[in-house]
Design a protein around this motif. Structure first.
Motif, PDB file in Angstrom:
ATOM      1  N   SER A  67      35.379  36.997  35.483  1.00 26.10           N
ATOM      2  CA  SER A  67      35.782  36.397  34.219  1.00 26.10           C
ATOM      3  C   SER A  67      37.063  37.035  33.702  1.00 26.10           C
ATOM      4  CB  SER A  67      34.676  36.564  33.171  1.00 26.10           C
ATOM      5  OG  SER A  67      33.674  35.606  33.382  1.00 26.10           O
ATOM      6  N   LEU A  68      37.171  38.334  33.835  1.00 24.80           N
ATOM      7  CA  LEU A  68      38.386  39.008  33.373  1.00 24.80           C
ATOM      8  C   LEU A  68      39.595  38.562  34.194  1.00 24.80           C
ATOM      9  CD1 LEU A  68      37.154  42.622  32.584  1.00 24.80           C
ATOM     10  CD2 LEU A  68      37.765  40.804  30.999  1.00 24.80           C
ATOM     11  N   MET A  69      39.373  38.370  35.508  1.00 25.77           N
ATOM     12  CA  MET A  69      40.445  37.828  36.339  1.00 25.77           C
ATOM     13  C   MET A  69      40.894  36.474  35.809  1.00 25.77           C
ATOM     14  SD  MET A  69      41.090  39.027  39.763  1.00 25.77           S
ATOM     15  CE  MET A  69      40.610  37.782  40.927  1.00 25.77           C
ATOM     16  N   PHE A  70      39.910  35.645  35.490  1.00 24.23           N
ATOM     17  CA  PHE A  70      40.218  34.324  34.947  1.00 24.23           C
ATOM     18  C   PHE A  70      41.060  34.449  33.689  1.00 24.23           C
ATOM     19  CE2 PHE A  70      37.919  30.576  36.701  1.00 24.23           C
ATOM     20  CZ  PHE A  70      37.445  31.178  37.842  1.00 24.23           C
ATOM     21  N   ALA A  71      40.696  35.413  32.841  1.00 25.24           N
ATOM     22  CA  ALA A  71      41.367  35.506  31.545  1.00 25.24           C
ATOM     23  C   ALA A  71      42.763  36.100  31.664  1.00 25.24           C
ATOM     24  CB  ALA A  71      40.524  36.331  30.572  1.00 25.24           C
TER      25      ALA A  71
END
Lengths: 308, 310
Positions: free
Chosen positions: A70-74
């Motif tokens: 999720s952090l990668m996505f963000a």
């Protein structure tokens, strides 16, 4: 204007506020409460367990994996998407050939065509886009691999969504594909409001296109870029990433939780595994991540506001 | 940010010689050099722009093409043109694959939700924008807050709220939830809009004896039409494309909406191996929105960007 004012106000607010409170606010409050229980979601019985769910979450390997994704996505998604969109928007609005006698600032030829076409994916449902690309990524008969075969790169036949190292990138690429156009149009609107005499002055000073972009366009557009980043990050953490990950990778791809994101994990825990309380706990973590993300972006992005 | 870095200028003149044609007179040495580098950059930027345009259009064209092919052709040569137009794929998708039902459900849900969202949203926004009363700010921020939190968090309890009310797997339940989740942005947008409308007309109507609600419905609402159109398009696209809410709240196969129905078809082993039918369904779901976008292009863009720019 006082006559019957309060009756009118109550009458007009009751229904919208009621619906909103019932379906949005109330479940939201409940979810925080449920995260302290052992509710399965299947039966009405549950008891308070304090911080047990949170402790379990911290030991949950899949939770950390999905958090990482999720952090990668963000971070990665907005970076790629906004950079591409800034480049395109600059070319469409400012990057045109400087013709003598014409306007100082103009876009490349066919700019309105690009603006229309780039926006196409934005109006399509993300679910339909995800389906389409799930077919395109198919290793045997999909469009992408057969295109590779067609141009003589037949030895290169990645499994795409079936490859745990590639799957996450494939999913992100689809989100980039579907959102760039929106930001091109958004930034175009922002660029249109930058006064042309600034460009004129830069031109007189002999500034090239790169200088113009980094010294004039980007600083003056900074507020829009920043809110774009927050907006994209919230999308990437929430609804959009749910659709792409769930549709594209729960069947063929994403082996070994290689694409699970927080929002999908919430869904699976709640509606597949019957662990509603634990799901809401992860949901609370997702909320914290989202708020922290927005705060960090606003903080890092803070600059002196430029008046023009 | 590497993508925004233009390549080093190379002295060449690949662009069409338009710029030169009208400028035959000799100019200072600096000017032509700049113009030349501009030409190279133009080629580079045009290249990138064209490439992206291709990357956007190609998957869509591929989908349309595939929807007219036989199943065998889909697997053997994905990029070849169809041998003939297999319209039966479309017919099969429309009837056998229940696309017609999904379509109808979607139209029904989105139609009702859209009207409900606009009516309720403008009522709340009107009151919040133009009346001073205790709690006004609180209610406003309560609505606005809904724009930023992850829906997923509320989804689990929402499922049980809807279930307890007996609204699970019903069309009207879905409509009510769509309206509720569309309200934050709608109220936010329309409140700002109603604030910009002049006070004098409403006051004049009130002096003439019109009631508050009459003033609203007969005078203010028609004046707010541009705002309603923008926010209406925004909500239309959002609700038409909604996937997460129906997936959770609406598991009855007869009541599926388009996105949900298509995904279900794809998941259930490619609709019994009928890939061409599936593609026909996919294109069916894409074309109406794309067509609407091309026709109402300006309004769509305004409606969608208005939200993010504020």
């Amino acid at each position: 204007m006082q006559h019957g004012k309060y009756r009118f106000i109550v009458g007009f607010l009751a229904l919208p506020l009621g619906l909103y409170a019932l379906f949005v606010v109330w479940p939201f409050i409940q979810s925080i409460y449920y995260s302290f229980t052992d509710w399965t979601g299947l039966s009405p019985e549950f008891k308070m367990v304090g911080l047990d769910n949170y402790r379990r979450m911290l030991d949950d390997e899949i939770f950390w994996k999905s958090l990482q994704h999720s952090l990668m996505f963000a971070v990665v998604l907005p970076l790629v998407t906004l950079s591409l969109a800034l480049f395109f928007a600059f070319m469409i609005n400012v990057g045109g050939r400087r013709r003598r006698g014409g306007p100082v600032v103009s876009g490349v030829r066919g700019s309105s065509f690009y603006k229309i076409v780039y926006f196409f994916p934005q109006v399509l449902s993300i679910a339909i886009v995800a389906l389409l690309f799930a077919f395109a990524y198919n290793p045997d008969s999909g469009a992408i691999n057969s295109l590779l075969r067609g141009v003589g790169l037949g030895s290169l036949q990645p499994l795409w969504l079936g490859d745990p190292n590639l799957a996450l990138w494939c999913v992100m690429a689809v989100l980039v594909w579907s959102t760039v156009g929106f930001f091109v149009v958004l930034f175009s609107a922002g660029m249109a409001s930058i006064p042309t005499d600034l460009y004129e002055a830069a031109l007189l000073d002999g500034a090239g296109r790169a200088t113009t972009f980094f010294r004039i366009t980007l600083p003056l557009l900074w507020d829009t870029v920043q809110s774009g980043w927050v907006y994209m990050g919230i999308l990437a953490l929430g609804a959009e990433s749910f659709a792409v990950v769930q549709i594209m990778t729960t069947g063929p791809g994403g082996p070994d939780y290689s694409t699970t994101v927080l929002v999908l994990y919430v869904y699976q825990k709640a509606f597949r595994d019957g662990q509603a309380a634990y799901a809401t706990t992860i949901g609370v973590a997702l909320l914290v991540v989202t708020l922290a993300f927005a705060a960090v972006v606003m903080r890092l992005g803070r600059r002196e506001r430029l008046e023009y | 940010m590497t993508t925004t870095e233009p390549p080093a200028p190379v002295p060449a003149e690949p662009g069409p010689p338009v710029a030169k044609a009208d400028a035959p007179a000799p100019r200072p040495a600096q000017a032509p050099a700049k113009e030349r580098s501009g030409g190279v950059l133009n080629v580079f930027s045009h290249g990138m722009l064209v490439l992206w345009a291709f990357m956007v259009v190609l998957p869509l064209l591929w989908a349309v093409m595939t929807s007219f092919k036989s199943d065998r052709a889909i697997f053997s040569s994905p990029w070849a043109l169809p041998d003939r137009l297999h319209f039966e794929n479309w017919a099969r998708a429309w009837t056998d694959a229940n696309m017609s039902d999904y379509f109808l459900n979607t139209v029904l849900v989105v139609g009702c939700s859209l009207v409900g969202t606009l009516v309720l949203g403008s009522m709340a926004a009107y009151v919040l924008a133009r009346f001073d009363f205790p709690g006004n700010r609180l209610i406003y921020y309560l609505f606005i807050g809904g724009m930023s939190f992850p829906i997923m968090l509320a989804l689990v309890p929402l499922f049980y709220v809807v279930n307890n009310m007996g609204l699970l797997n019903t069309i009207h339940g879905l409509i009510l939830v769509y309206i509720a989740y569309s309200l934050p942005f709608t109220v936010f947008f329309l409140t700002a809009f109603f604030r910009t409308l002049p006070n004098s007309i409403a006051e004049a109507a009130f002096v003439d004896g019109a009631s508050h609600s009459r003033t609203f419905f007969q005078i203010m609402l028609p004046m707010a039409k541009p705002g309603l159109i923008s926010v209406g398009i925004f909500n239309f696209l959002g609700q038409w494309n909604q996937y997460m809410l129906p997936t959770v709240l609406n598991t009855d196969p007869d009541k599926r909406v388009l996105t949900q129905g298509l995904v279900q078809l794809a998941v259930s082993q490619g609709y019994k191996g009928d890939w061409s039918g599936l593609f026909a369904g996919l294109v069916m779901a894409m074309l109406p929105v794309l067509a609407a976008y091309i026709v109402f292009q300006r309004q769509v863009v305004q409606g969608l960007t208005a939200g993010a720019l504020k």
